[in-house]
Scaffold this active site. Structure first.
Site, PDB file in Angstrom:
ATOM      1  N   ARG A   1      52.281  40.361  -9.936  1.00  0.00           N
ATOM      2  CA  ARG A   1      51.761  39.278  -9.586  1.00  0.00           C
ATOM      3  C   ARG A   1      50.815  38.910 -10.530  1.00  0.00           C
ATOM      4  NH1 ARG A   1      52.906  41.701  -4.623  1.00  0.00           N
ATOM      5  NH2 ARG A   1      54.612  40.751  -3.653  1.00  0.00           N
TER       6      ARG A   1
ATOM      7  N   LYS B   1      49.864  42.721  -2.106  1.00  0.00           N
ATOM      8  CA  LYS B   1      49.608  41.868  -0.884  1.00  0.00           C
ATOM      9  C   LYS B   1      49.208  42.803   0.319  1.00  0.00           C
ATOM     10  CE  LYS B   1      52.114  37.680  -1.942  1.00  0.00           C
ATOM     11  NZ  LYS B   1      53.330  36.664  -1.489  1.00  0.00           N
TER      12      LYS B   1
ATOM     13  N   HIS C   1      54.814  33.640 -12.434  1.00  0.00           N
ATOM     14  CA  HIS C   1      55.845  34.203 -11.539  1.00  0.00           C
ATOM     15  C   HIS C   1      57.370  34.149 -12.109  1.00  0.00           C
ATOM     16  CE1 HIS C   1      56.090  35.358  -7.477  1.00  0.00           C
ATOM     17  NE2 HIS C   1      57.091  34.297  -7.091  1.00  0.00           N
TER      18      HIS C   1
ATOM     19  N   ARG D   1      57.913  37.257 -13.736  1.00  0.00           N
ATOM     20  CA  ARG D   1      57.978  38.211 -12.796  1.00  0.00           C
ATOM     21  C   ARG D   1      59.484  38.106 -12.349  1.00  0.00           C
ATOM     22  NH1 ARG D   1      55.936  41.255  -8.149  1.00  0.00           N
ATOM     23  NH2 ARG D   1      56.438  40.658  -6.254  1.00  0.00           N
TER      24      ARG D   1
ATOM     25  N   HIS E   1      57.617  44.337  -2.862  1.00  0.00           N
ATOM     26  CA  HIS E   1      58.150  43.387  -1.841  1.00  0.00           C
ATOM     27  C   HIS E   1      57.938  44.247  -0.596  1.00  0.00           C
ATOM     28  CE1 HIS E   1      60.889  40.828  -4.571  1.00  0.00           C
ATOM     29  NE2 HIS E   1      59.364  40.353  -4.415  1.00  0.00           N
TER      30      HIS E   1
ATOM     31  N   TYR F   1      67.454  38.174  -6.033  1.00  0.00           N
ATOM     32  CA  TYR F   1      67.601  38.446  -7.405  1.00  0.00           C
ATOM     33  C   TYR F   1      68.987  38.855  -7.880  1.00  0.00           C
ATOM     34  CZ  TYR F   1      62.640  38.259  -7.834  1.00  0.00           C
ATOM     35  OH  TYR F   1      61.198  37.831  -7.761  1.00  0.00           O
TER      36      TYR F   1
END
Length: 325
Positions: A176, A200, A271, A274, A297, A306
């Protein structure tokens, strides 16, 4: 004059309205902010969004008068009224779903800390957001953009060296943009070609990158960084023009500029780069679990998006090339 209770205030209004809240409510929101940032490890952007939603909710329940707001007044009927008002104003399904999640986070914390006798959040229903397929660029388009960035860095201009390293590392690692801007010099292991990333929820992971990205980052670190470094730089890997840590907004502009120079390429930012990296990994034979680990994730369901991208691209190619499509 306070904004009408049916309309969510703008960010500048939310800052003002927060200052007008009763002292006990303001103290509670300060504690909630610490919970979000320190205990849950949410990004500053997410914390601001959650706090803005909390203020908007409390002001709505107080009929637009901040001085009458209380955390104890939050109940299921009030939550539904808040979401219904936003729906009437044309809020999208995605926005409604995010604000419902934000409200549930507030009520869960308030119930756990004793500000609410019970948590109404689990009984709050909200529309599920539409899952739209991300926009990605083709591998040849990504390659053309990186070649253009490399050509721009040939004169060893510090900013051009940095921009090339930023785009190369974003595409090579799929991190990110905030993760990239948060990198320090010590987070790069050139011998193993990996970076240590804080993602995150303050989850740390190790992400590999390839030879071209290594070359670009080394060149930036050896030749470009010293020209921009100041006392404000500390150990930050990527720097802005004034020597401070690179701002994500600047990194986004860099990617848009580089990708926009490729004829026919979609206008993507970090993004989108990414998304493209993840799609190209899967098309190259990587398994979902590996891509999940690389992207950081929390759940496999996010990564599975994806697979739909690759299937749609295969279908498009089939429709365009097969004689009986």
């Amino acid at each position: 004059m306070s904004p009408p209770p049916h309309r969510r205030p703008r960010r500048v209004d939310l800052v003002r309205l927060r200052r007008e809240l009763p002292s006990d409510v303001a103290t509670a929101l300060d504690a909630y902010e610490r919970h979000l940032s320190l205990e849950r490890g949410l990004s500053p952007h997410t914390v601001r969004a959650y706090l803005g939603d909390a203020v908007a909710l409390l002001v709505h329940l107080a009929a637009g008068t901040p001085g009458d707001a209380t955390v104890e007044s939050v109940d299921l009927l009030g939550l539904r009224s808040w979401l219904a008002a936003q729906h009437a104003e044309g809020a999208s399904r995605t926005t409604m779903a995010r604000r419902a999640a934000s409200a549930r986070a507030l009520t869960a914390w308030a119930a756990r800390t004793g500000l609410l006798a019970e948590d109404p959040g689990p009984r709050l229903n909200a529309p599920r957001p539409h899952r739209t397929l991300p926009v990605v660029v083709r591998p040849d388009q990504a390659g053309a953009a990186l070649e253009a960035a490399a050509a721009g860095a040939d004169q060893h201009d510090p900013v051009a060296l940095r921009d090339r390293a930023v785009v190369e590392l974003l595409y090579a690692s799929g991190v990110r943009v905030a993760e990239l801007c948060g990198l320090d010099l010590d987070d790069v292991d050139y011998s193993q070609r990996v970076i240590r990333v804080l993602g995150k929820g303050s989850r740390e992971r190790t992400v590999p990158f390839g030879v071209p990205a290594e070359r670009a980052v080394r060149q930036w670190a050896d030749l470009g960084r010293s020209a921009l470094v100041t006392e404000r730089s500390h150990r930050a890997l990527f720097l802005g023009a004034r020597g401070g840590r690179l701002d994500p907004r600047t990194a986004r502009r860099v990617v848009h500029d580089v990708m926009g120079a490729v004829p026919g390429s979609a206008d993507v930012g970090p993004h989108g780069l990414r998304h493209s990296a993840a799609t190209h990994l899967l098309e190259g034979g990587a398994d979902l679990r590996t891509v999940q680990e690389l992207l950081g994730h929390a759940t496999l369901a996010t990564t599975q998006l994806y697979t739909h991208v690759t299937v749609e691209r295969l279908k498009a190619i089939h429709d365009r090339t097969h004689p009986r499509s």
